[in-house]
Scaffold this motif. Structure first.
Motif, mmCIF file in Angstrom:
data_model
loop_
_atom_site.group_PDB
_atom_site.id
_atom_site.type_symbol
_atom_site.label_atom_id
_atom_site.label_comp_id
_atom_site.label_asym_id
_atom_site.label_seq_id
_atom_site.Cartn_x
_atom_site.Cartn_y
_atom_site.Cartn_z
ATOM 1 N N PHE A 265 -37.399 18.406 -33.233
ATOM 2 C CA PHE A 265 -38.008 18.997 -32.041
ATOM 3 C C PHE A 265 -39.030 18.059 -31.394
ATOM 4 O O PHE A 265 -39.243 18.110 -30.178
ATOM 5 N N ASP A 266 -39.652 17.192 -32.186
ATOM 6 C CA ASP A 266 -40.708 16.326 -31.648
ATOM 7 C C ASP A 266 -40.213 15.422 -30.528
ATOM 8 O O ASP A 266 -41.005 14.960 -29.701
ATOM 9 N N GLN A 267 -38.922 15.167 -30.464
ATOM 10 C CA GLN A 267 -38.394 14.303 -29.406
ATOM 11 C C GLN A 267 -38.628 14.902 -28.027
ATOM 12 O O GLN A 267 -38.635 14.183 -27.017
ATOM 13 N N THR A 268 -38.837 16.228 -27.962
ATOM 14 C CA THR A 268 -39.068 16.855 -26.663
ATOM 15 C C THR A 268 -40.356 16.344 -26.019
ATOM 16 O O THR A 268 -40.460 16.290 -24.787
ATOM 17 N N PHE A 269 -41.344 15.991 -26.828
ATOM 18 C CA PHE A 269 -42.597 15.448 -26.280
ATOM 19 C C PHE A 269 -42.341 14.088 -25.637
ATOM 20 O O PHE A 269 -42.787 13.823 -24.517
ATOM 21 N N ASN A 270 -41.640 13.220 -26.348
ATOM 22 C CA ASN A 270 -41.315 11.904 -25.789
ATOM 23 C C ASN A 270 -40.546 12.043 -24.477
ATOM 24 O O ASN A 270 -40.849 11.359 -23.487
ATOM 25 N N ASN A 271 -39.556 12.939 -24.471
ATOM 26 C CA ASN A 271 -38.722 13.110 -23.293
ATOM 27 C C ASN A 271 -39.523 13.613 -22.103
ATOM 28 O O ASN A 271 -39.370 13.135 -20.971
ATOM 29 N N ARG A 272 -40.395 14.588 -22.357
ATOM 30 C CA ARG A 272 -41.138 15.182 -21.263
ATOM 31 C C ARG A 272 -42.178 14.194 -20.703
ATOM 32 O O ARG A 272 -42.342 14.069 -19.480
ATOM 33 N N LEU A 273 -42.915 13.511 -21.596
ATOM 34 C CA LEU A 273 -43.914 12.556 -21.132
ATOM 35 C C LEU A 273 -43.258 11.421 -20.353
ATOM 36 O O LEU A 273 -43.786 10.964 -19.334
ATOM 37 N N HIS A 274 -42.101 10.960 -20.818
ATOM 38 C CA HIS A 274 -41.380 9.912 -20.094
ATOM 39 C C HIS A 274 -40.999 10.394 -18.691
ATOM 40 O O HIS A 274 -41.146 9.648 -17.708
ATOM 41 N N ALA A 275 -40.519 11.635 -18.575
ATOM 42 C CA ALA A 275 -40.109 12.165 -17.277
ATOM 43 C C ALA A 275 -41.278 12.234 -16.312
ATOM 44 O O ALA A 275 -41.138 11.916 -15.117
ATOM 45 N N PHE A 276 -42.462 12.636 -16.808
ATOM 46 C CA PHE A 276 -43.652 12.705 -15.954
ATOM 47 C C PHE A 276 -44.007 11.330 -15.410
ATOM 48 O O PHE A 276 -44.217 11.149 -14.202
ATOM 49 N N LEU A 277 -44.039 10.345 -16.284
ATOM 50 C CA LEU A 277 -44.388 8.992 -15.862
ATOM 51 C C LEU A 277 -43.302 8.407 -14.955
ATOM 52 O O LEU A 277 -43.604 7.699 -13.989
ATOM 53 N N GLU A 278 -42.066 8.700 -15.251
ATOM 54 C CA GLU A 278 -40.955 8.198 -14.443
ATOM 55 C C GLU A 278 -41.030 8.750 -13.021
ATOM 56 O O GLU A 278 -40.811 8.013 -12.045
ATOM 57 N N ASP A 279 -41.344 10.035 -12.889
ATOM 58 C CA ASP A 279 -41.449 10.635 -11.560
ATOM 59 C C ASP A 279 -42.591 10.012 -10.757
ATOM 60 O O ASP A 279 -42.457 9.778 -9.553
ATOM 61 N N ILE A 280 -43.724 9.755 -11.417
ATOM 62 C CA ILE A 280 -44.844 9.103 -10.729
ATOM 63 C C ILE A 280 -44.448 7.696 -10.307
ATOM 64 O O ILE A 280 -44.687 7.268 -9.168
#
Length: 368
Positions: A300-315
């Motif tokens: 489940f911890d991979q969800t944190f990596n995925n979400r944080l990456h998406a936030f930075l990618e969108d910025i």
């Protein structure tokens, strides 16, 4: 190009975010901040960055800082989000807030409005649908393979039971009846909204088991929630905080059924199954064989990596603010649903209509 990031709040979640950023090519963690000096100093030494003890001190000491990640907690895991987030937005920084967006709905509304006024990105860690199974399931929806929504069923909570129970000792939890609702319902509501759209009606029947009552525990830990979506579909959410052991589907299961097909996601990150509503399928007794995509993980911890990456990618990509994935408005929506749950419970199970979201205005530079 890596974005320069400062983290506010270095307890468990803050350290988890810091570890994610260390392995993220779009992240450059440059500072940590905590009002507890020992926590800030320990984290600074661990991650090789500078320690600060107030938000203003960190932002003024790091003039190139671009993103402030708010991982503070507080009562109901959210009462310490508002002040540091407002400070960071006031400085013109992009902000990511841990869930829930806030402890108080009025503060959450003010936070979203302030980010819009300052024209900065405001995101929330709604990480449960940043997964390969959710991506696959969304393809079914977007390709028309689910069709018109009929219903969704969601179970999400914690395994437990009477033998595993221990009264909460933390003042952030003890004595707060809506801890589970405020601290947790953001997650399942965010998944339901992501797949099924806005919720227009909420009705809840909630309670707590006898062993909690005997211990003087006031937490309303069992939540049975019926909803109606704007598109006419209906949904059901069951969430409980360790009062029982979940059966089929385990601690996390989501099923969306439409006129053309049905999918289920198991264990958030594990697998997705799809059943096509084909002509001639048996009405009862014999279940058609599903198309199953198993991603081979329980991590489940991979969800944190995925979400944080998406936030930075969108910025990094400069997406319009309203298109930021899991943005402040999205987080406010699910918090409005949570407060509608509380209101319905307090009214003995009456149907409640969640507070309307602020209108979308759109960025004239992006909408040409």
């Amino acid at each position: 190009m890596a974005l320069k990031i400062g983290i506010v709040g270095l307890n468990g979640i803050g350290n988890h975010h810091a570890r994610c950023y260390q392995n993220e090519e779009l992240a450059d963690l440059v500072a940590v901040c905590d009002v507890v000096k020992e926590r800030a100093d320990e984290a600074a030494a661990k991650y090789g960055v500078k320690a600060y003890y107030s938000v203003a001190e960190m932002i003024e000491g790091e003039p190139d800082l671009q993103v402030v990640d708010i991982t503070t907690g507080g009562i109901d895991n959210g009462s310490w989000h508002f002040e540091p987030a407002m400070q960071a937005i006031g400085y013109g920084k992009h902000v990511l807030v841990e869930k829930p967006l806030g402890h108080d709905i009025h503060e959450a509304r003010e936070l979203v409005a302030f980010a819009e006024k300052k024209k900065v990105y405001l995101g929330c860690n709604l990480n449960h649908y940043f997964t390969p199974p959710a991506d696959k399931a969304k393809q079914y929806v977007d390709n028309g393979e689910v069709g018109e929504l009929v219903y969704c069923l969601h179970k999400m909570g914690f395994n437990g039971g009477e033998e595993n129970y221990a009264p909460a000792g933390s003042p952030k939890v003890k004595g707060h009846p809506y801890f589970h609702m405020k601290a947790f319902l953001t997650h399942p509501f965010s998944v339901m909204r992501y797949f099924c759209g806005d919720i227009t009606h909420v009705q809840t029947f909630s309670d707590r088991p006898g062993f909690r009552r005997s211990a003087g525990d006031v937490m309303v830990s069992i939540n049975s929630i019926h909803v109606k979506f704007a598109n006419g579909g209906v949904g059901y959410l069951l969430s409980q905080r360790g009062d029982a052991v979940y059966g089929l589907g385990g601690w996390w299961s989501f099923e969306m059924a439409g006129t053309k097909g049905t999918f289920t996601i198991e264990n958030c990150v594990e697998k997705v199954s799809y059943w096509k509503a084909a002509k001639g399928i048996p009405a009862i007794s014999v279940q058609p064989e599903p198309e199953v995509t198993d991603f081979g993980t329980n991590d489940f911890d991979q969800t944190f990596n995925n979400r944080l990456h998406a936030f930075l990618e969108d910025i990094e990509n400069g997406v319009p603010r309203e298109q930021l994935r899991a943005n402040g408005r999205d987080a406010l929506a699910v918090l409005e649903y949570t407060f509608a749950v509380i209101e319905s419970y307090e009214r003995g199970g009456e149907v409640v209509r969640p507070h309307a979201l602020p209108p979308l205005h759109g960025d004239p530079l992006a909408m040409k």
